[in-house]
Design a protein around this motif. Structure first.
Motif, PDB file in Angstrom:
ATOM      1  N   LEU A  23       9.144  14.204  -5.885  1.00  0.00           N
ATOM      2  CA  LEU A  23       9.672  13.036  -5.176  1.00  0.00           C
ATOM      3  C   LEU A  23       9.531  13.198  -3.661  1.00  0.00           C
ATOM      4  N   ARG A  24       9.786  14.401  -3.160  1.00  0.00           N
ATOM      5  CA  ARG A  24       9.719  14.637  -1.716  1.00  0.00           C
ATOM      6  C   ARG A  24       8.307  14.392  -1.177  1.00  0.00           C
ATOM      7  N   VAL A  25       7.324  14.898  -1.862  1.00  0.00           N
ATOM      8  CA  VAL A  25       5.930  14.706  -1.441  1.00  0.00           C
ATOM      9  C   VAL A  25       5.573  13.226  -1.488  1.00  0.00           C
ATOM     10  N   ALA A  26       5.966  12.559  -2.562  1.00  0.00           N
ATOM     11  CA  ALA A  26       5.648  11.137  -2.712  1.00  0.00           C
ATOM     12  C   ALA A  26       6.287  10.309  -1.602  1.00  0.00           C
ATOM     13  N   VAL A  27       7.534  10.596  -1.244  1.00  0.00           N
ATOM     14  CA  VAL A  27       8.210   9.863  -0.171  1.00  0.00           C
ATOM     15  C   VAL A  27       7.531  10.145   1.165  1.00  0.00           C
ATOM     16  N   ASN A  28       7.178  11.390   1.417  1.00  0.00           N
ATOM     17  CA  ASN A  28       6.484  11.734   2.671  1.00  0.00           C
ATOM     18  C   ASN A  28       5.145  11.002   2.786  1.00  0.00           C
ATOM     19  N   ILE A  29       4.388  10.972   1.716  1.00  0.00           N
ATOM     20  CA  ILE A  29       3.088  10.279   1.728  1.00  0.00           C
ATOM     21  C   ILE A  29       3.295   8.782   1.949  1.00  0.00           C
ATOM     22  N   ALA A  30       4.277   8.209   1.253  1.00  0.00           N
ATOM     23  CA  ALA A  30       4.547   6.778   1.401  1.00  0.00           C
ATOM     24  C   ALA A  30       4.974   6.453   2.825  1.00  0.00           C
ATOM     25  N   ALA A  31       5.814   7.295   3.427  1.00  0.00           N
ATOM     26  CA  ALA A  31       6.246   7.073   4.810  1.00  0.00           C
ATOM     27  C   ALA A  31       5.058   7.171   5.760  1.00  0.00           C
ATOM     28  N   ALA A  32       4.176   8.129   5.536  1.00  0.00           N
ATOM     29  CA  ALA A  32       2.997   8.282   6.394  1.00  0.00           C
ATOM     30  C   ALA A  32       2.087   7.059   6.293  1.00  0.00           C
ATOM     31  N   VAL A  33       1.887   6.568   5.087  1.00  0.00           N
ATOM     32  CA  VAL A  33       1.050   5.377   4.902  1.00  0.00           C
ATOM     33  C   VAL A  33       1.705   4.179   5.574  1.00  0.00           C
ATOM     34  N   LEU A  34       3.023   4.044   5.436  1.00  0.00           N
ATOM     35  CA  LEU A  34       3.736   2.929   6.050  1.00  0.00           C
ATOM     36  C   LEU A  34       3.632   2.975   7.571  1.00  0.00           C
ATOM     37  N   ILE A  35       3.765   4.152   8.143  1.00  0.00           N
ATOM     38  CA  ILE A  35       3.695   4.286   9.602  1.00  0.00           C
ATOM     39  C   ILE A  35       2.284   3.992  10.108  1.00  0.00           C
ATOM     40  N   ILE A  36       1.279   4.453   9.390  1.00  0.00           N
ATOM     41  CA  ILE A  36      -0.105   4.232   9.814  1.00  0.00           C
ATOM     42  C   ILE A  36      -0.511   2.766   9.672  1.00  0.00           C
ATOM     43  N   THR A  37      -0.087   2.138   8.581  1.00  0.00           N
ATOM     44  CA  THR A  37      -0.514   0.756   8.338  1.00  0.00           C
ATOM     45  C   THR A  37       0.349  -0.272   9.054  1.00  0.00           C
TER      46      THR A  37
ATOM     47  N   LEU B 282       0.834  -1.208   0.000  1.00  0.00           N
ATOM     48  CA  LEU B 282       0.000   0.000   0.000  1.00  0.00           C
ATOM     49  C   LEU B 282       0.873   1.266   0.000  1.00  0.00           C
ATOM     50  N   ALA B 283       1.956   1.252   0.774  1.00  0.00           N
ATOM     51  CA  ALA B 283       2.856   2.403   0.819  1.00  0.00           C
ATOM     52  C   ALA B 283       3.545   2.597  -0.529  1.00  0.00           C
ATOM     53  N   PHE B 284       3.976   1.507  -1.151  1.00  0.00           N
ATOM     54  CA  PHE B 284       4.629   1.596  -2.459  1.00  0.00           C
ATOM     55  C   PHE B 284       3.664   2.115  -3.520  1.00  0.00           C
ATOM     56  N   THR B 285       2.431   1.641  -3.469  1.00  0.00           N
ATOM     57  CA  THR B 285       1.408   2.115  -4.406  1.00  0.00           C
ATOM     58  C   THR B 285       1.129   3.605  -4.181  1.00  0.00           C
ATOM     59  N   SER B 286       1.055   4.001  -2.927  1.00  0.00           N
ATOM     60  CA  SER B 286       0.858   5.433  -2.608  1.00  0.00           C
ATOM     61  C   SER B 286       2.014   6.257  -3.150  1.00  0.00           C
ATOM     62  N   PHE B 287       3.232   5.758  -2.981  1.00  0.00           N
ATOM     63  CA  PHE B 287       4.411   6.458  -3.484  1.00  0.00           C
ATOM     64  C   PHE B 287       4.307   6.675  -4.995  1.00  0.00           C
ATOM     65  N   LEU B 288       4.019   5.583  -5.729  1.00  0.00           N
ATOM     66  CA  LEU B 288       3.933   5.700  -7.184  1.00  0.00           C
ATOM     67  C   LEU B 288       2.793   6.618  -7.613  1.00  0.00           C
ATOM     68  N   GLY B 289       1.637   6.509  -6.950  1.00  0.00           N
ATOM     69  CA  GLY B 289       0.493   7.351  -7.289  1.00  0.00           C
ATOM     70  C   GLY B 289       0.778   8.829  -7.068  1.00  0.00           C
ATOM     71  N   TRP B 290       1.364   9.180  -5.932  1.00  0.00           N
ATOM     72  CA  TRP B 290       1.659  10.582  -5.637  1.00  0.00           C
ATOM     73  C   TRP B 290       2.812  11.110  -6.498  1.00  0.00           C
ATOM     74  N   LEU B 291       3.749  10.249  -6.819  1.00  0.00           N
ATOM     75  CA  LEU B 291       4.839  10.676  -7.700  1.00  0.00           C
ATOM     76  C   LEU B 291       4.288  10.990  -9.091  1.00  0.00           C
ATOM     77  N   TRP B 292       3.381  10.142  -9.580  1.00  0.00           N
ATOM     78  CA  TRP B 292       2.778  10.377 -10.884  1.00  0.00           C
ATOM     79  C   TRP B 292       1.899  11.630 -10.865  1.00  0.00           C
ATOM     80  N   TYR B 293       1.126  11.801  -9.786  1.00  0.00           N
ATOM     81  CA  TYR B 293       0.176  12.916  -9.685  1.00  0.00           C
ATOM     82  C   TYR B 293       0.877  14.263  -9.496  1.00  0.00           C
ATOM     83  N   THR B 294       1.895  14.326  -8.603  1.00  0.00           N
ATOM     84  CA  THR B 294       2.522  15.619  -8.269  1.00  0.00           C
ATOM     85  C   THR B 294       3.853  15.850  -8.975  1.00  0.00           C
ATOM     86  N   ARG B 295       4.496  14.781  -9.435  1.00  0.00           N
ATOM     87  CA  ARG B 295       5.835  14.876 -10.029  1.00  0.00           C
ATOM     88  C   ARG B 295       6.846  15.438  -9.019  1.00  0.00           C
TER      89      ARG B 295
END
Length: 149
Positions: free
Chosen positions: A17-31, A2-15
């Motif tokens: 990398l920093r935002v995508a990594v932050n979102i992926a880390a947040a998802v990983l910590i929550i899940t 789920l974190a990896f998918t979030s990373f790829l989705g946010w990287l594609w959506y925002t272009r």
């Protein structure tokens, strides 16, 4: 996953990398609560590294946690915020007749303010008086000085 998918989705959506990594880390910590145990040391190390590059040294990882509770900061006068090498701006308050004795006492002291006074007096051309038996007492200054005859 789920974190990896979030990373790829946010990287594609925002272009971004920093935002995508932050979102992926947040998802990983929550899940995954065990990820929190891995994330905290990583964050402390990263924050300490950034602060060190800006000239601040963190001696203990818990200092960052305790910093959130700080409401007042007090610094000492001997190098916390400065280089610890003060300079005199003026010798005006010191009478000409007192300058040789002041220079002799200042040269006998290791205190940064005494060193600054001694440097200013030497630069002004003052010759030190002959003073014997000078003892420096930490916290009390130079005492028990007698002028030689």
């Amino acid at each position: 996953m789920l974190a990896f998918t979030s990373f790829l989705g946010w990287l594609w959506y925002t272009r971004d990398l920093r935002v995508a990594v932050n979102i992926a880390a947040a998802v990983l910590i929550i899940t995954c609560p065990c990820a929190l145990g891995l994330a905290v040391p990583a964050v402390v190390t990263t924050a300490s590294g950034r602060l060190f590059r800006k000239g601040l040294l963190i001696k203990d990882g818990t200092a960052l946690e305790r910093l959130a509770e700080v409401d007042c900061v007090v610094f000492d006068k001997t190098g916390t915020l400065t280089m610890g090498m003060p300079q005199l701006s003026s010798l005006e308050p010191l009478d000409e007749s007192d300058r040789p004795a002041a220079l002799a006492l200042a040269q006998a002291s290791a205190h940064p303010l005494s060193r600054a006074l001694a440097a200013a007096l030497v630069e002004a051309g003052t010759t030190p008086a002959t003073i014997t038996d000078v003892r420096e007492h930490p916290g009390f200054g130079s005492r028990h000085a007698t002028r030689a005859a």
